[in-house]
Scaffold this motif. Sequence first.
Motif, PDB file in Angstrom:
ATOM      1  N   ARG A   1       0.825  -1.211   0.000  1.00  0.00           N
ATOM      2  CA  ARG A   1       0.000   0.000   0.000  1.00  0.00           C
ATOM      3  C   ARG A   1       0.860   1.261   0.000  1.00  0.00           C
ATOM      4  NH1 ARG A   1      -5.273  -0.776   1.100  1.00  0.00           N
ATOM      5  NH2 ARG A   1      -5.563   1.159   2.221  1.00  0.00           N
TER       6      ARG A   1
ATOM      7  N   THR B   1       2.225   1.637  -3.603  1.00  0.00           N
ATOM      8  CA  THR B   1       1.211   2.030  -4.575  1.00  0.00           C
ATOM      9  C   THR B   1       0.566   3.370  -4.227  1.00  0.00           C
ATOM     10  OG1 THR B   1      -0.398   0.706  -3.364  1.00  0.00           O
ATOM     11  CG2 THR B   1       0.627  -0.320  -5.257  1.00  0.00           C
ATOM     12  N   THR B   2       1.130   4.101  -3.277  1.00  0.00           N
ATOM     13  CA  THR B   2       0.707   5.446  -2.870  1.00  0.00           C
ATOM     14  C   THR B   2      -0.621   5.484  -2.115  1.00  0.00           C
ATOM     15  OG1 THR B   2      -0.612   6.173  -4.780  1.00  0.00           O
ATOM     16  CG2 THR B   2       1.779   6.384  -4.957  1.00  0.00           C
ATOM     17  N   LEU B   3      -1.142   4.332  -1.719  1.00  0.00           N
ATOM     18  CA  LEU B   3      -2.393   4.351  -0.958  1.00  0.00           C
ATOM     19  C   LEU B   3      -2.151   4.848   0.464  1.00  0.00           C
ATOM     20  CD1 LEU B   3      -4.180   1.069  -2.031  1.00  0.00           C
ATOM     21  CD2 LEU B   3      -5.128   3.357  -2.145  1.00  0.00           C
TER      22      LEU B   3
ATOM     23  N   TYR C   1      -2.763  -1.911  -9.977  1.00  0.00           N
ATOM     24  CA  TYR C   1      -2.857  -2.444  -8.630  1.00  0.00           C
ATOM     25  C   TYR C   1      -4.115  -3.286  -8.506  1.00  0.00           C
ATOM     26  CZ  TYR C   1      -3.929  -2.347  -3.599  1.00  0.00           C
ATOM     27  OH  TYR C   1      -4.260  -2.682  -2.313  1.00  0.00           O
TER      28      TYR C   1
ATOM     29  N   GLY D   1      -6.039  -5.037  -5.538  1.00  0.00           N
ATOM     30  CA  GLY D   1      -6.059  -5.141  -4.082  1.00  0.00           C
ATOM     31  C   GLY D   1      -6.614  -6.459  -3.601  1.00  0.00           C
ATOM     32  N   GLN D   2      -6.635  -6.595  -2.274  1.00  0.00           N
ATOM     33  CA  GLN D   2      -7.157  -7.838  -1.695  1.00  0.00           C
ATOM     34  C   GLN D   2      -8.656  -7.958  -1.888  1.00  0.00           C
ATOM     35  OE1 GLN D   2      -6.266  -8.936   2.398  1.00  0.00           O
ATOM     36  NE2 GLN D   2      -4.148  -8.349   2.043  1.00  0.00           N
TER      37      GLN D   2
ATOM     38  N   GLU E   1     -10.867   1.868  -3.317  1.00  0.00           N
ATOM     39  CA  GLU E   1      -9.418   1.682  -3.242  1.00  0.00           C
ATOM     40  C   GLU E   1      -8.825   1.559  -4.641  1.00  0.00           C
ATOM     41  OE1 GLU E   1      -7.308  -0.987  -0.245  1.00  0.00           O
ATOM     42  OE2 GLU E   1      -7.126  -2.099  -2.102  1.00  0.00           O
TER      43      GLU E   1
ATOM     44  N   MET F   1      -8.581   4.858  -6.128  1.00  0.00           N
ATOM     45  CA  MET F   1      -7.593   5.714  -5.472  1.00  0.00           C
ATOM     46  C   MET F   1      -6.185   5.462  -6.023  1.00  0.00           C
ATOM     47  SD  MET F   1      -9.226   7.385  -2.986  1.00  0.00           S
ATOM     48  CE  MET F   1      -8.107   7.749  -1.676  1.00  0.00           C
ATOM     49  N   VAL F   2      -5.957   4.312  -6.627  1.00  0.00           N
ATOM     50  CA  VAL F   2      -4.629   4.013  -7.167  1.00  0.00           C
ATOM     51  C   VAL F   2      -4.510   4.516  -8.605  1.00  0.00           C
ATOM     52  CG1 VAL F   2      -2.885   2.190  -7.431  1.00  0.00           C
ATOM     53  CG2 VAL F   2      -4.587   2.004  -5.660  1.00  0.00           C
TER      54      VAL F   2
ATOM     55  N   ARG G   1      -8.691  13.455  -6.585  1.00  0.00           N
ATOM     56  CA  ARG G   1      -9.444  13.117  -5.366  1.00  0.00           C
ATOM     57  C   ARG G   1     -10.692  13.966  -5.205  1.00  0.00           C
ATOM     58  NH1 ARG G   1      -6.033   9.139  -5.766  1.00  0.00           N
ATOM     59  NH2 ARG G   1      -5.110   8.402  -3.841  1.00  0.00           N
TER      60      ARG G   1
ATOM     61  N   GLY H   1      -5.396   8.973   3.194  1.00  0.00           N
ATOM     62  CA  GLY H   1      -5.308   7.528   2.973  1.00  0.00           C
ATOM     63  C   GLY H   1      -6.575   6.869   3.437  1.00  0.00           C
ATOM     64  N   VAL H   2      -7.048   5.935   2.620  1.00  0.00           N
ATOM     65  CA  VAL H   2      -8.332   5.304   2.904  1.00  0.00           C
ATOM     66  C   VAL H   2      -8.087   3.872   3.329  1.00  0.00           C
ATOM     67  CG1 VAL H   2     -10.451   4.516   1.860  1.00  0.00           C
ATOM     68  CG2 VAL H   2      -9.626   6.790   1.394  1.00  0.00           C
TER      69      VAL H   2
END
Lengths: 321, 255
Positions: free
Chosen positions: A49, A52-54, A82, A84-85, B93, B96-97, B102, B254-255
């Motif tokens: 995370r 990946t800049t999260l 990316y 994610g889970q 999410e 956001m990547v 935003r 950040g989320v």
Amino acid sequence: MIHARGLTRKFAVKRETVDAVRGIDLDVEAGRLVAVLGPNGAGKSTTLRMLTTLLPPTSGTATVAGRDIVADPAGVRARIGYVGQKNGAGENFRVRDELVTQGRCYGLTRAEADRRADEVLDRLELRPLAARRPGTLSGGQRRRLDIALGLVHRPGLLFLDEPTTGLDPQSRADVWEHILRLRAEYGTTILLTTHYLEEADTMAERVVVIDHGRIIADGTAARLKNDLAGDQVTITVHDAADTARAVAVAGRIAAPDGVSAEGVTVRLRVPRADAALPEYLRALEAAGVKAVTAEISRPTLDDVFLALTGRTLREGEGAAA
Amino acid sequence: MDLRFARDTATVFSREFAPVPREPLGLLFTMGQPLLFLFLFGPLLAGTPSFGGAGGDSPWQWFVPGILVMMCLSGPMMAGYNLLVELIGGSLERMMVTPLNRTAMLVGRTLKEFAILLAQAVLIIALAVPLGFRLHFAGVLAGLVLLAVFGIGLGALSFALAIASQPGGELFYGVTQLVMFPLLLLSGMLLPMDFGPAWLQAAAAFNPVTYIVEAERALFSGRFTDAPVLYGALSACAVAAAGLALGTRSMRRGV
């Protein structure tokens, strides 16, 4: 593709500080397939995370695809994919619409986004599901859709966070087939996390083992196993008296800390079990000990983890669940 | 930069809006409460002597703007709820990547709610005209612009709340339940605050929605230069500024 130095991340949980990542140095060259392996809570996802800049790092620096993750997060985002889970497609939307939206998010024109959406639909065999809602897909289909979402803009670097967790063996194999084909065709650099040992072992060229927020081992699966775990020779004998003598004989073949006994079973850790076994059997014969059974086994990454931490990955899994 | 912002906002808006025409019934369902108020509560007002009997504007002139503000409260709340669902699900999410702006993520979502509000407003006004509502076109237009500014601010606040509520979402449900009704009742939306005791009027003075409601009433009657219009505009801008600042900040963290 990735150069990280001293990445750390702290979280405040109920007024206590938790060090999720305690200093990661990592370099990944273009075109590689790297698996990050570790138990749940080891810091794998947090590391991903940050890359990946999260999540901004608490300290440390990293450049990803040539851009700094703190100074130019937008530059990083434009160059990576990316997965994610969790599931990436929104519940209210149709499969193809989400793929088109994703392309638009990366600044593609409407026409180009349409074209790419169709391309990834075909590539991941999702075409018949184009008008469906994500909630109506099977687990494996949803995961393929997630990967498709990560590929719409043809990134040179793809991050996959536990891409196969929770899938049945058939779907896992299917997802892997797509990942490997993608790599073969486009030379995409791939960094993925997993806690499936077999996956890291058979699929990745390089395995990075993380525990308690630090990298504790890094190399090809074969090298990690040879260097850190070694082969195992296991024999059984008739009785306790024989066990004691077999252990004594074993001391001449394996290092002292590589010999263990339990009941009538004696285990030896050796660099090459195929050569050590005949030698050990001859030595036992000479000492008048009769081996009842004998077998050799190659180490797994779990043995590597055990050798490094004194715990097995599977134990960690059970404790977290 | 600005061009990209506009494009990103359009991307988010069209994503959010696409499912709406596929389910036209949903549009009607969300209008259930305002329609009930219009038809089951409005006539009571019209029949109350101090409202309908006296001269001056028709009670509908007074009541319809209130109904629109009421809808403007629930729309942004839905936007926050949708965001919460996507936060928990993982699709936010994923976005956001991407390089998506935003703030555009927030504004695009709120604009979708506003587009729905607009459609509903047109319907409500069309239904109210035969009942005696007098249409001041320019005033209504200005009133809707004011509502848009207010709605964007509320939407952004609701997003910030949704982000603060993860992973469970209980905080979101709790706060929206706790805040919505006092805001509604203390705004003089349904009955004039002048009827209430002094302490209630004092409490209403702290409610930004009060000023919006009064400004809308002035505008819908075509009184552009009334003082409440200025106060309402200030209130809407303050809510919008606070909302966008808070919402964007929570997105960045950040989320």
